[in-house]
Design a protein around this motif. Structure first.
Motif, mmCIF file in Angstrom:
data_model
loop_
_atom_site.group_PDB
_atom_site.id
_atom_site.type_symbol
_atom_site.label_atom_id
_atom_site.label_comp_id
_atom_site.label_asym_id
_atom_site.label_seq_id
_atom_site.Cartn_x
_atom_site.Cartn_y
_atom_site.Cartn_z
ATOM 1 N N LEU A 103 -14.667 -6.056 48.133
ATOM 2 C CA LEU A 103 -15.161 -6.688 49.350
ATOM 3 C C LEU A 103 -16.346 -5.918 49.934
ATOM 4 O O LEU A 103 -17.320 -6.518 50.409
ATOM 5 C CB LEU A 103 -14.036 -6.767 50.381
ATOM 6 C CG LEU A 103 -13.098 -7.971 50.284
ATOM 7 C CD1 LEU A 103 -11.877 -7.749 51.153
ATOM 8 C CD2 LEU A 103 -13.824 -9.238 50.715
ATOM 9 N N PHE A 104 -16.250 -4.608 49.905
ATOM 10 C CA PHE A 104 -17.339 -3.768 50.402
ATOM 11 C C PHE A 104 -18.628 -4.065 49.640
ATOM 12 O O PHE A 104 -19.685 -4.335 50.236
ATOM 13 C CB PHE A 104 -16.936 -2.302 50.260
ATOM 14 C CG PHE A 104 -18.063 -1.341 50.484
ATOM 15 C CD1 PHE A 104 -18.815 -1.377 51.639
ATOM 16 C CD2 PHE A 104 -18.366 -0.386 49.531
ATOM 17 C CE1 PHE A 104 -19.858 -0.486 51.848
ATOM 18 C CE2 PHE A 104 -19.394 0.506 49.725
ATOM 19 C CZ PHE A 104 -20.150 0.457 50.893
ATOM 20 N N PHE A 146 -22.677 0.148 37.270
ATOM 21 C CA PHE A 146 -21.358 -0.141 36.708
ATOM 22 C C PHE A 146 -21.130 0.660 35.422
ATOM 23 O O PHE A 146 -20.046 1.227 35.211
ATOM 24 C CB PHE A 146 -21.245 -1.634 36.427
ATOM 25 C CG PHE A 146 -19.926 -2.062 35.845
ATOM 26 C CD1 PHE A 146 -18.771 -2.012 36.606
ATOM 27 C CD2 PHE A 146 -19.841 -2.509 34.531
ATOM 28 C CE1 PHE A 146 -17.546 -2.398 36.071
ATOM 29 C CE2 PHE A 146 -18.632 -2.902 33.994
ATOM 30 C CZ PHE A 146 -17.484 -2.842 34.763
ATOM 31 N N ALA A 147 -22.147 0.738 34.572
ATOM 32 C CA ALA A 147 -22.028 1.513 33.332
ATOM 33 C C ALA A 147 -21.789 2.986 33.630
ATOM 34 O O ALA A 147 -20.963 3.647 32.986
ATOM 35 C CB ALA A 147 -23.292 1.337 32.484
ATOM 36 N N GLY A 148 -22.486 3.517 34.637
ATOM 37 C CA GLY A 148 -22.267 4.910 35.012
ATOM 38 C C GLY A 148 -20.873 5.145 35.556
ATOM 39 O O GLY A 148 -20.252 6.184 35.288
ATOM 40 N N CYS A 196 -19.409 3.319 42.139
ATOM 41 C CA CYS A 196 -18.887 2.166 41.579
ATOM 42 C C CYS A 196 -18.118 2.637 40.515
ATOM 43 O O CYS A 196 -17.878 3.326 40.350
ATOM 44 C CB CYS A 196 -19.855 1.313 41.029
ATOM 45 S SG CYS A 196 -20.487 -0.139 41.612
ATOM 46 N N CYS A 247 -19.011 -1.734 42.560
ATOM 47 C CA CYS A 247 -20.014 -2.236 41.609
ATOM 48 C C CYS A 247 -19.774 -3.701 41.267
ATOM 49 O O CYS A 247 -20.713 -4.508 41.242
ATOM 50 C CB CYS A 247 -19.997 -1.408 40.332
ATOM 51 S SG CYS A 247 -20.655 0.241 40.520
ATOM 52 N N ILE A 248 -18.525 -4.036 40.985
ATOM 53 C CA ILE A 248 -18.211 -5.421 40.612
ATOM 54 C C ILE A 248 -18.499 -6.356 41.781
ATOM 55 O O ILE A 248 -19.012 -7.469 41.593
ATOM 56 C CB ILE A 248 -16.739 -5.538 40.160
ATOM 57 C CG1 ILE A 248 -16.527 -4.742 38.867
ATOM 58 C CG2 ILE A 248 -16.359 -6.996 39.936
ATOM 59 C CD1 ILE A 248 -15.083 -4.692 38.405
#
Length: 540
Positions: free
Chosen positions: A104-105, A379-381, A12, A229-230
């Motif tokens: 989308l994934f 997401f942070a990573g 992500c 991630c989003i």
């Protein structure tokens, strides 16, 4: 959720935020890499003289294509009003558009995490764990087929058109799933979604690597992971409402079709890969794209590099799968497949599966909320990876990532195996889980999908990526199939300990077999790995 985070995919995205006025030009003098020239309405152009007579010789073939290493070069560098370099900006809108495919994934994988119970009840297969698992995992079967097919499609049609065509199964799959009145219709819709995901996971990293400026290829490539991630976070957030509305899942699946339309429209205004255009003989279009994305000063040099590679490695659009058995393609394909095998056997899907149980032990009973915390950690990573990718390099991030994952696994094994207070044990397990997911997202997640197209040759890049991701989907499925059985037979601690051991093996593999690609053009990398070019240089 389990499948999404394991790609490059799970797999992500920001620009490096460091003092470029000192570090950037010091890097240029040391490595003989010159910035790109652009002009924007909000930038200030400054001329900088850079000496190219450094004693350190990088692994490139610039002298082969006519660069005079003894002359002083003048280049214009984009700098914002605060002195920040903006060389990444022209390519950013195109990369951002392509990364919608990764959104989308992530969304399609995470969308079943919460509503699967409601779906099973409404479609009449409630309590059938096999069918519930099939609805979730049939995406993997479609993705495998999509990955294999993508290798030939991208060679013939180019990245831009293939991405647009690929939105068809993504949109249709979402709509068919949303309107499903039977288990058969739901499975058909999920399979179509899987086809689209399989194509995009191969295609988007190739597209980004081929249009991004060399010095920002790593950071821009990390947008794949961030988009995933989003997408996961968005689907998990929306899934919270499904706990109170049994029919909310249909709305969630209808929503999944919207990004597909945006992606198809956005790619209409995006550029084609200049490398594919050159391979297709459309040199004027390739020069225009290079001028717009990398600057006018890069046009002649880039075209010479492209043509030099195509001349020695073949420039037609019909490469054969059998070429993957020849050097150097076989070596890169083996590395690509091995990276994904190690990524999956390091246990990302298993850890994600058990994360909801781990969070439940400390009072977080909602599986959707627990998965949301996991998504935010990922997401942070990924944001850290975006900052570090072009500073620390791919190899160092891979080694550090897998070492951190091993440490996290051993911490959880310690918390489970040794007698201690229950609250301390639970807290250590939470810490180990969060640290594992974070370190995965910093390196093992984004780097794996990024470095394979960087190491691949222009001729076989699509097929090597297709092969590598096909291996990924196979092992993704196998780990998911046998994980619970292994836990029931041996226990959590031995299984997690084996994940830690594989992570250490992956770190060693990265140390011995991964070539650093930071700061080198795709052509420089290919020429350094291809014995044809090495033989030519030796004869000269």
């Amino acid at each position: 959720m389990l499948q999404a985070l394991a790609i490059h995919p799970l797999q992500c995205f920001s620009t490096p935020n460091f003092d470029r006025k000192h570090h950037y030009f010091h890097h240029l003098r040391r490595n003989k890499q010159y910035p790109f020239s652009h002009s924007t309405s909000f930038s200030v152009s400054r001329e900088v003289k850079v000496s190219a007579s450094s004693k350190q010789k990088p692994l490139d073939v610039k002298s082969e294509i006519g660069d005079d290493e003894d002359e002083l070069l003048q280049e214009k560098v984009i700098v914002a009003d605060d002195g920040g370099d903006l060389g990444w900006l022209p390519a950013f809108p195109h990369v951002l558009t392509a990364s919608m495919a990764n959104f989308l994934f992530g969304y399609h994988i995470g969308v079943m995490n919460g509503p699967i119970v409601s779906i099973a009840k409404e479609l009449g297969f409630e309590g059938n764990s096999f069918l519930e698992g099939l609805v979730v995992s049939i995406v993997i079967g479609g993705a495998f087929i999509g990955s294999v097919a993508c290798g030939s499609l991208v060679d013939k049609l180019g990245c831009r058109r293939t991405i647009q065509i690929d939105t068809v199964p993504l949109i249709l799959g979402a709509i068919v799933s949303a309107q499903a009145q039977s288990i058969e219709e739901m499975l058909l819709g999920r399979f179509l979604v899987g086809l689209g995901i399989g194509v995009n996971t191969v295609l988007v990293p190739i597209y980004i690597s081929e249009i991004a400026p060399t010095n920002y290829r790593g950071s821009l490539g990390t947008l794949c992971q961030i988009g995933t991630c989003i997408g996961i976070i968005a689907s998990l957030y929306l899934a919270i409402s499904s706990e109170n509305d049994p029919h909310w899942w249909r709305t969630m699946l209808y929503i999944a079709s919207v990004p597909g339309f945006i992606l198809a429209l956005g790619m209409q205004f995006s550029v084609e890969s200049p490398r594919w255009l050159c391979k297709a003989g459309r040199l004027d279009e390739a020069k225009k794209v290079i001028n717009n994305l990398w600057g006018s000063s890069e046009v002649d040099k880039a075209i010479k590099e492209f043509e030099s590679v195509l001349k020695n490695d073949g420039g037609d659009l019909n490469s054969s799968w059998l070429e993957l058995l020849e050097e150097p393609h076989s070596r890169v394909a083996t590395i690509g497949g091995a990276l994904f095998v190690l990524q999956q056997l390091a246990g990302i899907n298993g850890v994600l599966y058990f994360s909801s149980l781990t969070f439940k032990d400390v009072g977080i009973s909602s599986s959707a909320l627990a998965s949301l915390y996991v998504g935010l950690t990922n997401f942070a990573g990924a944001l850290c990876a975006l900052y570090l990718m072009d500073k620390q390099g791919r190899q160092r991030l891979l080694i550090g990532s897998y070492a951190g994952m091993a440490l996290s696994m051993f911490l959880i094994v310690y918390a489970i195996s040794f007698p201690m207070d229950g609250e301390i044990s639970n807290n250590l397990s939470i810490l180990g889980t969060i640290l594992y997911i974070f370190t995965f997202a910093v390196g093992a997640g984004p780097v794996t999908g990024l470095i394979i197209p960087e190491l691949s040759s222009s001729r076989t890049r699509g097929k090597i990526m297709a092969f590598s991701f096909s291996v990924h989907w196979v092992f993704n499925f196998l780990v998911g199939l046998f994980f619970l059985e292994l836990v029931q037979k041996f226990g959590v601690a031995p299984v997690y300990g084996s994940f830690g051991a594989v992570s250490l093996l992956a770190a060693a593999f990265a140390y011995f077999f991964i070539v650093e690609t930071k700061g080198r053009s795709l052509e420089e990398i290919e020429m350094s790995l291809n014995p044809k070019f090495q033989g030519k240089r030796n004869s000269e």
